[in-house]
Design a protein around this motif. Sequence first.
Motif, PDB file in Angstrom:
ATOM      1  N   GLY A 179     -37.934 -64.433 -65.806  1.00  0.00           N
ATOM      2  CA  GLY A 179     -37.522 -65.804 -66.047  1.00  0.00           C
ATOM      3  C   GLY A 179     -36.129 -66.101 -65.528  1.00  0.00           C
ATOM      4  O   GLY A 179     -35.340 -66.794 -66.171  1.00  0.00           O
ATOM      5  N   THR A 180     -35.819 -65.589 -64.326  1.00  0.00           N
ATOM      6  CA  THR A 180     -34.476 -65.756 -63.790  1.00  0.00           C
ATOM      7  C   THR A 180     -34.529 -66.210 -62.337  1.00  0.00           C
ATOM      8  O   THR A 180     -35.591 -66.208 -61.702  1.00  0.00           O
ATOM      9  CB  THR A 180     -33.680 -64.434 -63.911  1.00  0.00           C
ATOM     10  OG1 THR A 180     -32.304 -64.686 -63.661  1.00  0.00           O
ATOM     11  CG2 THR A 180     -34.200 -63.387 -62.916  1.00  0.00           C
ATOM     12  N   ASP A 181     -33.388 -66.594 -61.811  1.00  0.00           N
ATOM     13  CA  ASP A 181     -33.265 -67.054 -60.432  1.00  0.00           C
ATOM     14  C   ASP A 181     -33.491 -65.883 -59.476  1.00  0.00           C
ATOM     15  O   ASP A 181     -32.801 -64.862 -59.573  1.00  0.00           O
ATOM     16  CB  ASP A 181     -31.854 -67.624 -60.233  1.00  0.00           C
ATOM     17  CG  ASP A 181     -31.619 -68.136 -58.823  1.00  0.00           C
ATOM     18  OD1 ASP A 181     -32.548 -68.093 -57.999  1.00  0.00           O
ATOM     19  OD2 ASP A 181     -30.474 -68.559 -58.545  1.00  0.00           O
ATOM     20  N   PRO A 182     -34.437 -65.998 -58.539  1.00  0.00           N
ATOM     21  CA  PRO A 182     -34.674 -64.890 -57.610  1.00  0.00           C
ATOM     22  C   PRO A 182     -33.428 -64.458 -56.844  1.00  0.00           C
ATOM     23  O   PRO A 182     -33.261 -63.278 -56.533  1.00  0.00           O
ATOM     24  CB  PRO A 182     -35.737 -65.443 -56.663  1.00  0.00           C
ATOM     25  CG  PRO A 182     -36.434 -66.498 -57.439  1.00  0.00           C
ATOM     26  CD  PRO A 182     -35.381 -67.107 -58.320  1.00  0.00           C
ATOM     27  N   ALA A 183     -32.537 -65.412 -56.553  1.00  0.00           N
ATOM     28  CA  ALA A 183     -31.338 -65.082 -55.789  1.00  0.00           C
ATOM     29  C   ALA A 183     -30.419 -64.121 -56.529  1.00  0.00           C
ATOM     30  O   ALA A 183     -29.572 -63.468 -55.924  1.00  0.00           O
ATOM     31  CB  ALA A 183     -30.568 -66.357 -55.434  1.00  0.00           C
ATOM     32  N   ALA A 184     -30.574 -64.025 -57.838  1.00  0.00           N
ATOM     33  CA  ALA A 184     -29.737 -63.125 -58.627  1.00  0.00           C
ATOM     34  C   ALA A 184     -30.334 -61.723 -58.746  1.00  0.00           C
ATOM     35  O   ALA A 184     -29.687 -60.819 -59.273  1.00  0.00           O
ATOM     36  CB  ALA A 184     -29.521 -63.708 -60.022  1.00  0.00           C
ATOM     37  N   VAL A 185     -31.563 -61.544 -58.276  1.00  0.00           N
ATOM     38  CA  VAL A 185     -32.281 -60.272 -58.453  1.00  0.00           C
ATOM     39  C   VAL A 185     -32.059 -59.375 -57.240  1.00  0.00           C
ATOM     40  O   VAL A 185     -32.261 -59.778 -56.102  1.00  0.00           O
ATOM     41  CB  VAL A 185     -33.788 -60.522 -58.648  1.00  0.00           C
ATOM     42  CG1 VAL A 185     -34.546 -59.192 -58.740  1.00  0.00           C
ATOM     43  CG2 VAL A 185     -34.032 -61.361 -59.892  1.00  0.00           C
ATOM     44  N   SER A 186     -31.638 -58.146 -57.499  1.00  0.00           N
ATOM     45  CA  SER A 186     -31.460 -57.160 -56.441  1.00  0.00           C
ATOM     46  C   SER A 186     -32.361 -55.966 -56.703  1.00  0.00           C
ATOM     47  O   SER A 186     -32.652 -55.630 -57.857  1.00  0.00           O
ATOM     48  CB  SER A 186     -30.000 -56.716 -56.341  1.00  0.00           C
ATOM     49  OG  SER A 186     -29.566 -56.143 -57.555  1.00  0.00           O
ATOM     50  N   ARG A 199     -37.165 -48.636 -57.110  1.00  0.00           N
ATOM     51  CA  ARG A 199     -36.739 -47.699 -58.162  1.00  0.00           C
ATOM     52  C   ARG A 199     -35.753 -48.330 -59.143  1.00  0.00           C
ATOM     53  O   ARG A 199     -35.305 -47.672 -60.078  1.00  0.00           O
ATOM     54  CB  ARG A 199     -36.108 -46.463 -57.531  1.00  0.00           C
ATOM     55  CG  ARG A 199     -37.042 -45.698 -56.599  1.00  0.00           C
ATOM     56  CD  ARG A 199     -36.346 -44.474 -56.049  1.00  0.00           C
ATOM     57  NE  ARG A 199     -35.158 -44.835 -55.285  1.00  0.00           N
ATOM     58  CZ  ARG A 199     -34.141 -44.005 -55.025  1.00  0.00           C
ATOM     59  NH1 ARG A 199     -34.164 -42.768 -55.491  1.00  0.00           N
ATOM     60  NH2 ARG A 199     -33.113 -44.411 -54.314  1.00  0.00           N
ATOM     61  N   GLY A 200     -35.412 -49.588 -58.923  1.00  0.00           N
ATOM     62  CA  GLY A 200     -34.494 -50.264 -59.821  1.00  0.00           C
ATOM     63  C   GLY A 200     -34.500 -51.750 -59.572  1.00  0.00           C
ATOM     64  O   GLY A 200     -34.718 -52.201 -58.437  1.00  0.00           O
ATOM     65  N   VAL A 201     -34.293 -52.534 -60.630  1.00  0.00           N
ATOM     66  CA  VAL A 201     -34.224 -53.998 -60.536  1.00  0.00           C
ATOM     67  C   VAL A 201     -33.036 -54.445 -61.362  1.00  0.00           C
ATOM     68  O   VAL A 201     -32.950 -54.151 -62.563  1.00  0.00           O
ATOM     69  CB  VAL A 201     -35.510 -54.661 -61.076  1.00  0.00           C
ATOM     70  CG1 VAL A 201     -35.395 -56.181 -61.025  1.00  0.00           C
ATOM     71  CG2 VAL A 201     -36.735 -54.187 -60.297  1.00  0.00           C
ATOM     72  N   ARG A 202     -32.118 -55.147 -60.734  1.00  0.00           N
ATOM     73  CA  ARG A 202     -30.915 -55.601 -61.442  1.00  0.00           C
ATOM     74  C   ARG A 202     -30.740 -57.099 -61.264  1.00  0.00           C
ATOM     75  O   ARG A 202     -31.130 -57.664 -60.236  1.00  0.00           O
ATOM     76  CB  ARG A 202     -29.675 -54.866 -60.928  1.00  0.00           C
ATOM     77  CG  ARG A 202     -29.760 -53.354 -61.138  1.00  0.00           C
ATOM     78  CD  ARG A 202     -28.529 -52.615 -60.635  1.00  0.00           C
ATOM     79  NE  ARG A 202     -28.712 -51.179 -60.729  1.00  0.00           N
ATOM     80  CZ  ARG A 202     -28.497 -50.457 -61.819  1.00  0.00           C
ATOM     81  NH1 ARG A 202     -28.062 -51.053 -62.921  1.00  0.00           N
ATOM     82  NH2 ARG A 202     -28.700 -49.152 -61.815  1.00  0.00           N
ATOM     83  N   GLY A 216     -25.055 -55.010 -62.993  1.00  0.00           N
ATOM     84  CA  GLY A 216     -26.031 -55.358 -64.007  1.00  0.00           C
ATOM     85  C   GLY A 216     -26.879 -54.164 -64.404  1.00  0.00           C
ATOM     86  O   GLY A 216     -27.013 -53.185 -63.673  1.00  0.00           O
ATOM     87  N   GLN A 217     -27.465 -54.261 -65.586  1.00  0.00           N
ATOM     88  CA  GLN A 217     -28.317 -53.196 -66.107  1.00  0.00           C
ATOM     89  C   GLN A 217     -29.628 -53.130 -65.328  1.00  0.00           C
ATOM     90  O   GLN A 217     -30.175 -54.136 -64.902  1.00  0.00           O
ATOM     91  CB  GLN A 217     -28.609 -53.470 -67.584  1.00  0.00           C
ATOM     92  CG  GLN A 217     -29.520 -52.465 -68.256  1.00  0.00           C
ATOM     93  CD  GLN A 217     -29.851 -52.870 -69.675  1.00  0.00           C
ATOM     94  OE1 GLN A 217     -29.428 -53.926 -70.149  1.00  0.00           O
ATOM     95  NE2 GLN A 217     -30.612 -52.033 -70.367  1.00  0.00           N
ATOM     96  N   ASP A 218     -30.141 -51.911 -65.143  1.00  0.00           N
ATOM     97  CA  ASP A 218     -31.431 -51.739 -64.487  1.00  0.00           C
ATOM     98  C   ASP A 218     -32.525 -52.213 -65.436  1.00  0.00           C
ATOM     99  O   ASP A 218     -32.725 -51.643 -66.517  1.00  0.00           O
ATOM    100  CB  ASP A 218     -31.641 -50.273 -64.119  1.00  0.00           C
ATOM    101  CG  ASP A 218     -32.971 -50.035 -63.398  1.00  0.00           C
ATOM    102  OD1 ASP A 218     -33.635 -51.024 -63.037  1.00  0.00           O
ATOM    103  OD2 ASP A 218     -33.333 -48.864 -63.210  1.00  0.00           O
ATOM    104  N   LEU A 219     -33.249 -53.238 -65.024  1.00  0.00           N
ATOM    105  CA  LEU A 219     -34.291 -53.830 -65.862  1.00  0.00           C
ATOM    106  C   LEU A 219     -35.692 -53.347 -65.505  1.00  0.00           C
ATOM    107  O   LEU A 219     -36.674 -53.819 -66.085  1.00  0.00           O
ATOM    108  CB  LEU A 219     -34.229 -55.359 -65.751  1.00  0.00           C
ATOM    109  CG  LEU A 219     -32.917 -56.001 -66.227  1.00  0.00           C
ATOM    110  CD1 LEU A 219     -32.956 -57.507 -66.024  1.00  0.00           C
ATOM    111  CD2 LEU A 219     -32.648 -55.656 -67.674  1.00  0.00           C
ATOM    112  N   LEU A 220     -35.801 -52.391 -64.577  1.00  0.00           N
ATOM    113  CA  LEU A 220     -37.137 -51.920 -64.227  1.00  0.00           C
ATOM    114  C   LEU A 220     -37.849 -51.246 -65.399  1.00  0.00           C
ATOM    115  O   LEU A 220     -39.049 -51.489 -65.590  1.00  0.00           O
ATOM    116  CB  LEU A 220     -37.071 -50.982 -63.019  1.00  0.00           C
ATOM    117  CG  LEU A 220     -38.428 -50.493 -62.491  1.00  0.00           C
ATOM    118  CD1 LEU A 220     -39.346 -51.663 -62.143  1.00  0.00           C
ATOM    119  CD2 LEU A 220     -38.240 -49.587 -61.282  1.00  0.00           C
ATOM    120  N   PRO A 221     -37.174 -50.406 -66.207  1.00  0.00           N
ATOM    121  CA  PRO A 221     -37.880 -49.849 -67.370  1.00  0.00           C
ATOM    122  C   PRO A 221     -38.448 -50.923 -68.292  1.00  0.00           C
ATOM    123  O   PRO A 221     -39.571 -50.794 -68.791  1.00  0.00           O
ATOM    124  CB  PRO A 221     -36.804 -49.015 -68.063  1.00  0.00           C
ATOM    125  CG  PRO A 221     -35.862 -48.621 -66.966  1.00  0.00           C
ATOM    126  CD  PRO A 221     -35.818 -49.817 -66.062  1.00  0.00           C
TER     127      PRO A 221
END
Length: 454
Positions: A179-186, A199-202, A216-221
């Motif tokens: 539920g966030t802006d794609p431009a903020a996702v790395s 292997r990671g989503v921040r 930012g915290q890794d949100l993949l887990p």
Amino acid sequence: MRLAVVGGGSTYTPELAEGFARLRDTLPVDELVLVDPDRERLALVGGLARRIFARRGHPGRITLTGDLDAGVEGADAVLLQLRVGGQAARQEDERWPLECGCVGQETTGAGGLAKALRTVPVVLDIAERVRRRSPHAWIVDFTNPVSIVTRALLTAGHRAVGLCNVAIGLQRRFAALLGTDPAAVSLDHVGLNHLTWVRGVRVAPSGGPGPGGGEGQDLLPKLLAEHGETLADAVGLPHALLARLGAVPSYYLRYYYRHDAVVREQREKPSRAAEVAGIERELLELYADPALDHKPELLSRRGGAYYSEAAVALTAALLGPAVPRRAAPGAVTGGGTDRSGADGTPAPARVQVVNTFNEGTLPFLPDDAVIEVPAQVGPGGARPLPVRPLEPLYTGLIAQVAAYERLALDAALRGGRDRVFTALLGHPLIGQTDRAERLTDALIAHNRDHLAWA
């Protein structure tokens, strides 16, 4: 700014036109040249592209031509999206490998090698003509198999970057789930084209650095715990495997991790090529309607989602202000403002997942292997960002496929049955002499019209 699209008669092109029109502040195109030898198809696709520009109020001109040299003359960037042999060749690529017990796919395995052999000589000829007509133009390659084609271009000294929509597709999917802006996702996205793992989503914190920073915290887990089944369905792999890996493989890893099951499925169902051919026929009928002035919903079933956004971002970065090498750690995709110009004023930066030379990024590969990782992109090209160490499960497969790609490029450049056989023997999905012999004969028989040496 003059952009040329070689393969402009592709049914993908309205996706590009929509993106260029919508994102014109990012990439101000004065002239978009669609180049294709199929005049009838080009007229249908080009007509819709013009109506899309008009509907969006884009002032740019769209030019249609079957003359490659005229089309690329004076271009600032040239996008390649061609298919040598058309959908008929793709249908063959997905059929004859099954007869030998191998997956039938246009970019993976024996079918992928066939496509590379047909495509590399044609792309290199196009690139040489671009170099003569517009020596400073950047070539953006969307033509599969992207790793092998991009390696051919870079090895020949062309100003080229390879592009795939897998990374941006996953980025958008993760952003929607969060539920966030794609431009903020790395993303920590690493591997070879069509052989990658996230292997990671921040997510960049509000008010913090842009997604080029990797903070930012890794949100993949969290994503795997709360949406594991959804993600597993999206990539065609078991949920238990994603949980065990703690990563999201690309869709194309199913051809490796579930090879035999996929072969059984392919033998029982109509091919993807047949499905795509049907979709293309319907799309061209829709494009012929003079009242249609937007990309139709059916195009989403064709594939290539978010291709235009990725292409606009990459082309804008390549044609923008100079980008210095960045030493920030991590692996990301996205954009931000992470550098300054010579006078200290902020200048736009672009970190994007692309295909480019390894240059030591993955230490177990040679420098001239082409990898797919986040890179700092600017007028000087694409420079891969540092990647955290990879687990042996990944390094082994990546190394073997990269070695196959080197053999495949050699076969595409120099031809000969022995080189085709060696490449097939080196592919991890084949690797048996009797199977490689049968596939070699089948590949040559089905592609003789496209192989100058056969």
